[in-house]
Design a protein around this motif. Structure first.
Motif, PDB file in Angstrom:
ATOM      1  N   ILE A  95       3.421  -2.263   3.290  1.00  0.00           N
ATOM      2  CA  ILE A  95       4.694  -1.931   2.632  1.00  0.00           C
ATOM      3  C   ILE A  95       4.438  -1.092   1.385  1.00  0.00           C
ATOM      4  O   ILE A  95       3.589  -1.432   0.564  1.00  0.00           O
ATOM      5  N   SER A  96       5.191  -0.001   1.240  1.00  0.00           N
ATOM      6  CA  SER A  96       5.122   0.823   0.040  1.00  0.00           C
ATOM      7  C   SER A  96       6.391   0.671  -0.770  1.00  0.00           C
ATOM      8  O   SER A  96       7.491   0.645  -0.225  1.00  0.00           O
ATOM      9  N   LEU A  97       6.241   0.576  -2.091  1.00  0.00           N
ATOM     10  CA  LEU A  97       7.422   0.533  -2.955  1.00  0.00           C
ATOM     11  C   LEU A  97       7.991   1.919  -3.174  1.00  0.00           C
ATOM     12  O   LEU A  97       9.168   2.078  -3.459  1.00  0.00           O
ATOM     13  N   GLY A  98       7.150   2.933  -3.076  1.00  0.00           N
ATOM     14  CA  GLY A  98       7.613   4.290  -3.330  1.00  0.00           C
ATOM     15  C   GLY A  98       6.426   5.225  -3.391  1.00  0.00           C
ATOM     16  O   GLY A  98       5.270   4.790  -3.287  1.00  0.00           O
ATOM     17  N   GLY A 156      -2.832  -1.624  -8.228  1.00  0.00           N
ATOM     18  CA  GLY A 156      -3.184  -2.568  -7.169  1.00  0.00           C
ATOM     19  C   GLY A 156      -1.942  -3.174  -6.582  1.00  0.00           C
ATOM     20  O   GLY A 156      -0.819  -2.822  -6.987  1.00  0.00           O
ATOM     21  N   GLY A 157      -2.113  -4.110  -5.676  1.00  0.00           N
ATOM     22  CA  GLY A 157      -0.966  -4.662  -4.957  1.00  0.00           C
ATOM     23  C   GLY A 157      -0.210  -5.755  -5.696  1.00  0.00           C
ATOM     24  O   GLY A 157       0.819  -6.225  -5.204  1.00  0.00           O
ATOM     25  N   TYR A 216       4.300   6.606  -5.290  1.00  0.00           N
ATOM     26  CA  TYR A 216       3.502   6.626  -6.505  1.00  0.00           C
ATOM     27  C   TYR A 216       2.392   5.602  -6.321  1.00  0.00           C
ATOM     28  O   TYR A 216       2.464   4.761  -5.433  1.00  0.00           O
ATOM     29  N   VAL A 217       1.357   5.677  -7.159  1.00  0.00           N
ATOM     30  CA  VAL A 217       0.205   4.799  -6.958  1.00  0.00           C
ATOM     31  C   VAL A 217       0.093   3.802  -8.111  1.00  0.00           C
ATOM     32  O   VAL A 217      -0.040   4.189  -9.277  1.00  0.00           O
ATOM     33  N   LEU A 218       0.178   2.511  -7.778  1.00  0.00           N
ATOM     34  CA  LEU A 218      -0.023   1.438  -8.749  1.00  0.00           C
ATOM     35  C   LEU A 218      -1.517   1.141  -8.843  1.00  0.00           C
ATOM     36  O   LEU A 218      -2.297   1.583  -8.011  1.00  0.00           O
ATOM     37  N   ASP A 261       0.855  -1.192   0.000  1.00  0.00           N
ATOM     38  CA  ASP A 261       0.000   0.000   0.000  1.00  0.00           C
ATOM     39  C   ASP A 261       0.893   1.244   0.000  1.00  0.00           C
ATOM     40  O   ASP A 261       1.917   1.259   0.685  1.00  0.00           O
ATOM     41  N   PRO A 262       0.509   2.285  -0.760  1.00  0.00           N
ATOM     42  CA  PRO A 262       1.361   3.482  -0.826  1.00  0.00           C
ATOM     43  C   PRO A 262       1.584   4.138   0.541  1.00  0.00           C
ATOM     44  O   PRO A 262       2.536   4.893   0.710  1.00  0.00           O
ATOM     45  N   ALA A 292       3.395  -4.832  -6.901  1.00  0.00           N
ATOM     46  CA  ALA A 292       4.209  -4.610  -5.694  1.00  0.00           C
ATOM     47  C   ALA A 292       4.543  -5.944  -5.030  1.00  0.00           C
ATOM     48  O   ALA A 292       5.674  -6.162  -4.596  1.00  0.00           O
TER      49      ALA A 292
END
Ligand code: ADE
Length: 236
Positions: free
Chosen positions: A139-142, A148-149, A144-146, A96-97, A152
């Motif tokens: 956990i966020s990768l960075g 969905g999960g 920005y918004v994907l 999640d962002p 990620a």
């Protein structure tokens, strides 16, 4: 030797709860992750969230209380899916962002766990009560918004998988690479292979010298210079 191997062979289990189980079929069937599954170091199961809905049309989401756009994944259905696979010692992860920023240190820590459950959010959100009751770590990768999960989850899973002993043949290649040691975060030194001359560029002379002590020193120097130039924020 065989006995030693049996005792020390570590195994990790990943479960993935998603509305798109097919999303994972090709990435988990290639390269390093595939090899780890074949060698029984990794055990990965995907769960289709829709199978846990008893609603007509297997609905899994609903409109937000208080109004607003988008649909929210229902907490009861997410919980049923998690409970289908959760055991004592499992860690439930929601990409999640708004989560903790993912990095090599976090991957190293997670690689010591036996069982990780990834819950892939989709649409506009996940009910807050599910997060509070059943999610151990967001956990966020960075920033920005994907969509969905799922993407990620693949990134996190692959980063952790290659840290499990036996997944990568040569453990030395893990030790020397960027970000691997939490005390010295340096980018990797430049690497070269044949041909010795490519276009107008020659391989640095020192790498052809056979002097391994000097080569080691040169590589550390290069790594420090490269890190200063490209990622000064990594240096103390
Ligand atoms: N889901 C949507 N955006 C994400 C992000 N940036 N990191 C992790 N999970 C996400």
């Amino acid at each position: 030797r065989v006995f030693f191997y049996l005792v020390y062979k570590r195994k990790m289990k990943f479960d993935i709860i998603t509305l798109f189980p097919d999303y994972f079929s090709s990435p988990l069937n290639e390269s390093l992750v595939k090899k780890a599954i074949v060698n029984k170091i990794l055990d990965i199961t995907t769960y289709d969230l829709r199978n846990y809905s008893k609603l007509p049309h297997k609905q899994v989401d609903d409109s937000p209380y208080g109004g607003g756009a988008g649909m929210i994944l229902k907490p009861d259905i997410l919980t049923k899916a998690v409970k289908a696979t959760k055991k004592t010692g499992s860690l439930v992860i929601l990409p999640d962002p708004s989560g903790k920023k993912f990095d090599q240190d976090l991957a190293n820590k997670l690689s010591t766990k036996e069982h990780l459950i990834f819950v892939c959010g989709r649409y506009e959100g996940v009910d807050q009560r599910f997060r509070e009751k059943y999610v151990d770590l967001e956990i966020s990768l960075g920033d920005y918004v994907l969509g969905g999960g799922e993407a990620a989850t693949l990134v996190i899973l692959e980063t952790i998988a290659r840290l499990i002993p036996g997944v990568i043949g040569n453990t030395e290649s893990l030790e020397n690479e960027s970000f691997s040691q939490s005390d010295s975060k340096l980018l990797e030194y430049p690497q070269y292979t044949r041909p010795e001359i490519f276009e107008d560029l020659k391989v640095p002379e020192i790498l052809l010298s056979g002097n391994h002590q000097k080569i080691k020193k040169w590589r550390i120097q290069q790594a420090i210079e490269k890190t200063k130039r490209l990622r000064p924020d990594l240096l103390p």
